[in-house]
Structures are given as C-alpha cells and as structure tokens.
Design a protein around this motif. Sequence first.
Motif, short mmCIF file in Angstrom:
data_model
loop_
_atom_site.label_atom_id
_atom_site.label_comp_id
_atom_site.label_asym_id
_atom_site.label_seq_id
_atom_site.Cartn_x
_atom_site.Cartn_y
_atom_site.Cartn_z
N LEU A 105 6.62 5.18 5.57
CA LEU A 105 4.89 5.17 6.20
C LEU A 105 3.90 5.79 5.22
CD1 LEU A 105 6.23 6.81 9.54
CD2 LEU A 105 5.83 4.26 9.31
N ALA A 106 4.04 6.70 4.54
CA ALA A 106 2.88 7.10 3.81
C ALA A 106 2.66 5.83 2.78
CB ALA A 106 3.29 8.32 3.04
N TYR A 107 3.63 5.26 2.25
CA TYR A 107 3.29 4.15 1.32
C TYR A 107 2.55 3.12 1.78
CZ TYR A 107 4.22 0.17 -1.54
OH TYR A 107 3.95 -1.04 -2.49
N ARG A 108 3.13 2.62 3.08
CA ARG A 108 2.29 1.73 3.99
C ARG A 108 0.85 2.01 4.18
NH1 ARG A 108 4.08 -2.80 2.60
NH2 ARG A 108 6.33 -3.03 2.76
N PHE A 109 0.65 3.11 4.22
CA PHE A 109 -0.84 3.75 4.62
C PHE A 109 -1.54 3.44 3.36
CE2 PHE A 109 -3.69 7.22 4.60
CZ PHE A 109 -4.68 6.89 5.76
N LEU A 110 -1.00 3.85 2.24
CA LEU A 110 -1.69 3.83 0.87
C LEU A 110 -1.87 2.55 0.50
CD1 LEU A 110 0.08 7.11 -0.99
CD2 LEU A 110 -2.26 7.16 -0.10
N ALA A 111 -0.84 1.69 0.71
CA ALA A 111 -0.95 0.29 0.32
C ALA A 111 -1.76 -0.45 1.04
CB ALA A 111 0.28 -0.35 0.16
N GLY A 112 -1.97 -0.13 2.29
CA GLY A 112 -2.88 -0.98 3.35
C GLY A 112 -4.22 -0.50 2.81
N GLY A 113 -4.70 0.70 2.69
CA GLY A 113 -5.76 1.33 1.91
C GLY A 113 -6.34 0.43 0.76
N VAL A 114 -5.47 0.41 -0.21
CA VAL A 114 -5.85 0.01 -1.42
C VAL A 114 -5.97 -1.63 -1.44
CG1 VAL A 114 -4.68 -0.74 -3.85
CG2 VAL A 114 -4.49 1.57 -2.86
N GLN A 115 -5.17 -2.20 -0.64
CA GLN A 115 -5.49 -3.72 -0.25
C GLN A 115 -6.78 -4.03 0.28
OE1 GLN A 115 -2.00 -5.93 1.11
NE2 GLN A 115 -2.04 -6.85 -1.04
N GLY A 116 -7.17 -2.93 1.24
CA GLY A 116 -8.37 -3.45 1.88
C GLY A 116 -9.42 -3.16 0.88
N LEU A 117 -9.24 -2.65 -0.34
CA LEU A 117 -10.42 -2.46 -1.16
C LEU A 117 -10.20 -3.42 -2.40
CD1 LEU A 117 -10.76 1.28 -1.84
CD2 LEU A 117 -12.27 0.09 -0.49
N LEU A 118 -8.84 -3.64 -2.55
CA LEU A 118 -8.64 -4.67 -3.77
C LEU A 118 -7.50 -5.70 -3.24
CD1 LEU A 118 -8.37 -1.90 -6.57
CD2 LEU A 118 -10.20 -3.64 -6.21
N PRO A 119 -7.98 -6.37 -2.60
CA PRO A 119 -6.90 -7.53 -1.85
C PRO A 119 -6.17 -8.33 -3.00
CG PRO A 119 -9.18 -8.45 -1.61
CD PRO A 119 -9.34 -6.99 -2.11
N PHE A 120 -6.50 -8.40 -4.06
CA PHE A 120 -5.66 -9.13 -5.06
C PHE A 120 -4.46 -8.48 -5.76
CE2 PHE A 120 -9.26 -7.00 -7.10
CZ PHE A 120 -8.76 -6.54 -8.16
N LEU A 121 -4.51 -7.09 -5.62
CA LEU A 121 -3.52 -6.33 -6.05
C LEU A 121 -2.18 -6.35 -5.15
CD1 LEU A 121 -5.04 -2.71 -6.88
CD2 LEU A 121 -4.53 -4.77 -8.39
N PRO A 122 -1.06 -6.59 -6.04
CA PRO A 122 0.45 -6.83 -5.22
C PRO A 122 0.77 -5.60 -4.69
CG PRO A 122 0.61 -6.76 -7.71
CD PRO A 122 -0.68 -6.74 -7.37
N VAL A 123 1.33 -5.68 -3.37
CA VAL A 123 2.16 -4.50 -2.76
C VAL A 123 3.75 -4.97 -2.61
CG1 VAL A 123 -0.05 -3.55 -1.97
CG2 VAL A 123 1.52 -5.02 -0.63
N LEU A 124 4.55 -3.90 -2.68
CA LEU A 124 5.91 -4.35 -2.33
C LEU A 124 6.17 -4.80 -1.01
CD1 LEU A 124 7.72 -0.90 -3.94
CD2 LEU A 124 7.15 -3.09 -4.85
N ALA A 125 6.93 -5.50 -0.72
CA ALA A 125 7.57 -6.04 0.54
C ALA A 125 8.40 -5.15 1.45
CB ALA A 125 8.17 -7.38 0.31
N GLN A 126 8.52 -5.09 2.44
CA GLN A 126 9.35 -4.38 3.28
C GLN A 126 10.75 -4.29 2.95
OE1 GLN A 126 8.21 -2.47 5.67
NE2 GLN A 126 10.09 -1.60 5.81
N LYS A 127 11.35 -5.40 2.28
CA LYS A 127 12.78 -5.46 1.78
C LYS A 127 12.84 -4.64 0.38
CE LYS A 127 12.18 -9.68 -0.97
NZ LYS A 127 12.73 -11.05 -1.31
N ASP A 128 11.95 -4.56 -0.38
CA ASP A 128 11.75 -3.77 -1.33
C ASP A 128 11.74 -2.18 -1.08
OD1 ASP A 128 11.51 -5.81 -3.10
OD2 ASP A 128 9.28 -6.03 -2.86
N VAL A 129 11.20 -1.87 0.10
CA VAL A 129 11.04 -0.53 0.55
C VAL A 129 12.38 -0.07 1.08
CG1 VAL A 129 9.91 1.14 2.14
CG2 VAL A 129 8.47 -0.43 1.09
N LEU A 130 13.09 -1.06 1.80
CA LEU A 130 14.44 -0.68 2.26
C LEU A 130 15.41 -0.59 1.21
CD1 LEU A 130 14.29 -3.33 5.51
CD2 LEU A 130 14.20 -0.64 5.28
#
Length: 283
Positions: free
Chosen positions: A230-255
């Motif tokens: 949950l903490a990663y999703r929060f951080l990743a969402g904030g970063v993508q809001g500022l830098l939408p071109f940066l890749p983030v991990l998919a849910q399957k990667d987190v699992l």
Amino acid sequence: MYALAQALRQLLRHPTASLATFFTALLSFALLHLMGLLLWNLDRVVESLERGLEVAAFLKDKADTEAILGEVQTWAEVRSVRLVTKEEALAELILDYPYLAQAKELVENPLPDTLRLTLAQPQAVREVAQRLKALPGVEEVEYGGELTERLLSVLAGFRLGMAVLGLLLLLNTLFSVMGTIRLSVESRKEAIAVMLLVGARRFFVQAPFIWEGVLLTSSAALLAALLSGLAYRFLAGGVQGLLPFLPVLAQKDVLRLSFGVLLLALFLGGGGAFFASRAHARA
C-alpha cells in the motif's frame, strides 16, 4: 493438528515474547519488501532511460557524411543510425517554435547535419561517444549518458546499502525467533523429556516449535507485504502524478515480491525454530 494446536498454545503462553518477535519480524519484512519494490522500480527506470538513449554527432560543414555514416553502421554497439540534414533539423525546430519561420528567409541556416544513433548496448554509450569524436568531420558529440551513469552509481550504492541492511534485519529476526522458541522449549522441558523417554521421534518433539516459528514470521510477512504494498502504491501514484512517463511496477510484480518475502519468512521461522529446539529434542 497436534503440533499446530501446541504451537498456538505456546504463543498464548508467552504473549510478550511472541508479540516482540512478531513486531520485529513485521518491521524487518516491511522494510525489505518496500526496499525491494523501490530497487526493482529504479531498475525499470534505468532500463527505460537506456532504451531511449540517443547519441547525437554534429558534423562539420564539409564533412564526408556518407563515409562517416558507413563507418558508424559497422559498429556492433549501434542498433540504428539516421542522418538528420540541417534542412530537416530547421523544419523540426520551426514546428516546435513557429515564430522562427519569419526569420528563416533573413538568416542562413545555422544548424549542422546530425547523425542520431540508438545503441544496442547502452552501457557502451561513453565509448561510442569517444569514438565518434575521433572521426574526421565530427565537430561535437552529445548524449544523455551522464544521467544514466549517475543513476547506475546510485543504484549500485542502493543495492549495497540494501544488502547490508537486509542482512542485519534478517539476522535480527532470526535471533528473535530463536529466543522466543528457546523460551517455549524451557517452559516445556519436562514434557519434552517425558516424550523422549517413551520413544517419541525428534521431529514429533520439534514440530510444535517449528510451527510456532512459522506462524510468527509468516503472519508478520503477510501483514508487512500488505502495508508496504500500500505504501508503494501511494508513493508510485504520487510520482506518476508528477512524472507520468516514469514506469512503475504492475500489481503482479508486487505480488511476486510479496510471495518471495513470504517464502523467506517461512525459511527464517522454521529454520530458527528448528535450530533453537534441536538440542532439547535429542534422545
């Protein structure tokens, strides 16, 4: 079922030690999981930058363009190379800045012919840039490798720091589990002696303690994976809001990483309990 029931009974018999071990494991696995996600994500960012890495070679006015182009195309590190003439470069510039069209007829085109290279081996960007500079007719070379190289240095330092911190956290969890199991063993020393006297096998004697260790670490790992995810999703969402071109991990990667943390927890809990109870389970 007997071993599991005994393990639950032992956890309730020493709640303070059990909770201390649980929260120690929870903190360790949460930090490991979150650091692993961040490190994996940083790897993805570097890979994305490397894939988009381009080297630009600006040619002199009287350079032998065909000879330079033919030479560069033979390099194994280069995936593709294209020539952008000064006219094409000016047209692209006018598309970005339309007001320059008025000055087009007044001044001579100052832009040079340019070779743009994409690399099959992004880690060789500095070497390719140096070889380009040495070619006759090449005036200047630019590339975005400096940022990638800095990120790689940061990534290497982050990996080392994570490895040291992770080892310390795992050792702390292991010794905490062993301490709790030793306490449980001491409280049942007489019962263990009786079981050994009547011919109980070592694994039968150790099984409740192994279950105890597994329950402590696996429950902590599950909760840690949930919280850090949950903490990663929060951080990743904030970063993508500022830098939408940066890749983030998919849910399957987190699992997948969560599953790896759970396996590590099972190993630490079961292994720590086994070694802590082994000496008292000998006939």
